[in-house]
Design a protein around this motif. Structure first.
Motif, PDB file in Angstrom:
ATOM      1  N   VAL A   1      -5.859   2.554   5.381  1.00 15.52           N
ATOM      2  CA  VAL A   1      -6.494   2.155   4.111  1.00 15.52           C
ATOM      3  C   VAL A   1      -8.014   2.355   4.227  1.00 15.52           C
ATOM      4  O   VAL A   1      -8.649   2.944   3.340  1.00 15.52           O
TER       5      VAL A   1
ATOM      6  N   GLU B   1      -3.692   3.576   0.039  1.00 16.22           N
ATOM      7  CA  GLU B   1      -4.410   2.773  -0.955  1.00 16.22           C
ATOM      8  C   GLU B   1      -3.531   1.611  -1.409  1.00 16.22           C
ATOM      9  O   GLU B   1      -2.315   1.662  -1.310  1.00 16.22           O
TER      10      GLU B   1
ATOM     11  N   THR C   1       0.849  -1.201   0.000  1.00 14.07           N
ATOM     12  CA  THR C   1       0.000   0.000   0.000  1.00 14.07           C
ATOM     13  C   THR C   1       0.885   1.251   0.000  1.00 14.07           C
ATOM     14  O   THR C   1       2.085   1.162   0.252  1.00 14.07           O
TER      15      THR C   1
END
Ligand SMILES: Nc1ncnc2c1ncn2[C@@H]1O[C@H](COP(=O)(O)OP(=O)(O)OP(=O)(O)O)[C@@H](O)[C@H]1O
Ligand SMILES: [Mg+2]
Length: 473
Positions: free
Chosen positions: A339, A345, A316
């Motif tokens: 997240v 993300e 991420t």
């Protein structure tokens, strides 16, 4: 020098201590067009090549040198460190040598006051570098290169600022049929055999082992087994006996890194360990079902929860405009919360499955920290091994159905590196051998953690649904 104005330079005396011995000393005197220092681990081969490169740069104004390794990432962790810490620290300190980090037009290099340069490059990203000419090249860990790489390097040696041009290289031995050994046996490349006695760090001039020698040679290298010991302790070019994946060919199965298309499925495979490496592999599967190992954690002496955090940090990233807060990446839960809040993300697709070795407690811990379920690996050994063997065979289209990318690990485990043990899955495969090569039933339980994961991955795709997902009460 004739024809040039003399410049008066007042410098403080500069002292650099380096005493080469044996093969390392002979390297300094040798002008052969191709020369290889071959030998076990830690004999001073790399240091000798770097010292010679530095000396050539100092003595010959406008000389161009090149230090290369198969990949740039591996070079930064090895040659660059020895060069800056052991070879040129005094020259950097007094300004004779400066590091230039590279630009769009020029690759990274060391620049000398006399106009000499030493360029740094990985052959994985070498187009700029290979369009230039050099006086000398040092290829580190040359067994990693393909013979085509080597030949391409020899064509770059014609800068003419030094009276001779040389491709020098160093390596630990590999199998006897390796192209580099063949090239040496045929006399195209001169070979110098380097031994531990050549390194003053490990042996005094009178041949007594130093305290550091006892630590490294007896404490580490003498503990190795099989072909690893023959190569890294004794410097012999030997084949491993009873290799399980004898189809494995680094020229075919080890590939340069590329950006995996986001449409390809992802799988994670885990083998738990603490004293032995914990391995978490990330695989991609292309639309034709070929498997690519593109990233992994390969690490000893860390807890499952730390690995869970590490993988979540790797897969991420920050959403544009967001910044790290204290708690954000400290734990896997912190990453997952970021997240969930839309501040981080996924940078790659989430895995379709997380396939795990069976340790119940570790599996539960991993599931809790990753916030996702896992499935048990298909553990039956002999059909798993056969399935991998058949994927390694080059198919009708000229490609194997399983490959491993170079530099899968973001950080090499320093303990494994220090102990000369594998630090990633690709380094295990050539030494993945039968525990009894006559019976060929089970792999030797040694440096097998990544190789086991490869088997679990292939079994998952090729051997059906794995073990029945039924709990027996
Ligand atoms: N002549 C020398 N005097 C003092 N220290 C040395 C000398 N040669 C090498 N060393 C030191 O010994 C260590 C091992 O040297 P080096 O990394 O060059 O070995 P190597 O043969 O390239 O090992 P490997 O096979 O593991 O790549 C380094 O710390 C290096 O600085
Ligand atoms: Mg070396």
């Amino acid at each position: 020098m004739a024809g040039q104005p003399r410049r008066r330079v007042t410098t403080a005396e500069l002292v650099h201590r380096y005493e080469p011995r044996g093969a390392c000393k002979r390297l300094f005197e040798d002008r052969s067009p191709e020369i290889l220092l071959s030998g076990p681990a830690g004999t001073g081969k790399s240091r000798a090549c770097l010292e010679k490169g530095n000396l050539l740069s100092l003595l010959n104004p406008r000389a161009r040198g090149l230090i290369v390794r198969k990949t740039l990432a591996s070079l930064s962790g090895s040659a660059v460190v020895t060069f800056e810490k052991a070879v040129v620290p005094e020259l950097i300190a007094n300004g004779t040598v400066a590091y230039f980090g590279g630009s769009a037009r020029e690759p990274a290099q060391y620049r000398y006051g006399n106009g000499s340069t030493i360029t740094l490059a990985g052959l994985d990203r070498a187009s700029k570098v290979m369009s230039t000419e050099y006086d000398w090249i040092y290829a580190q860990e040359a067994i990693e290169l393909a013979e085509g790489d080597w030949e391409a390097l020899t064509t770059r040696l014609r800068n003419g600022a030094i009276s001779f041009q040389q491709l020098m290289a160093d390596t630990n031995p590999d199998i006897p049929t390796h192209w580099l050994n063949v090239r040496c046996n045929e006399g195209q490349t001169k070979v110098l055999e380097s031994r531990h006695e050549d390194n003053p760090l490990y042996f005094d001039a009178d041949g007594t082992m130093t305290a550091a020698g006892h630590d490294y040679i007896e404490g580490k290298l003498d503990r190795l087994t099989g072909p690893r010991k023959a190569r890294l302790r004794h410097g012999q070019w030997v084949a491993a006996e009873g290799v399980i994946y004898d189809e494995w060919d680094p020229a075919v199965h080890l590939v340069d890194r590329f950006w995996v298309p986001k449409e390809w499925d992802r799988w994670w495979v885990v083998d738990f360990g603490f004293n032995h490496p914990f391995v978490l592999q990330r695989w991609a599967e292309d639309p034709d079902g070929r498997l690519y190992l593109y990233a992994e954690i390969y690490r000893t002496k860390r807890l499952v929860e730390d690995h869970a955090r590490d993988v979540m940090v790797q897969v991420t990233g920050w959403v544009k405009g967001e910044q790290r807060r204290e708690e954000d990446t400290e734990t896997a839960a912190g990453v997952l919360a970021a997240v969930a809040a839309g501040r981080r993300e996924w940078r790659e697709p989430e895995p379709r499955g997380v396939i795990c070795d069976h340790d119940a407690e570790d599996r539960a811990t991993l599931e809790r920290h990753l916030g996702r379920s896992t499935s048990p690996a298909h553990k039956s050994v002999s059909d798993g091994l056969q399935a991998v063997q058949s994927r390694l065979k080059v198919a009708g289209d000229g490609r194997p159905r399983l490959v491993i990318m170079r530099d899968t690990v973001a950080e090499r485990d320093p303990d494994q590196v220090e102990a000369k043990l594998p630090a990633c899955t690709a380094e295990e495969i050539p030494g993945y051998v039968w525990s009894n090569s006559k019976v060929k039933e089970a792999p030797l339980k040694e440096s097998d953690d990544g190789a086991d994961c490869v088997r679990y991955m292939v079994a998952e795709r090729d051997l059906g649904a794995g073990e029945p997902r039924v709990r027996w009460l």
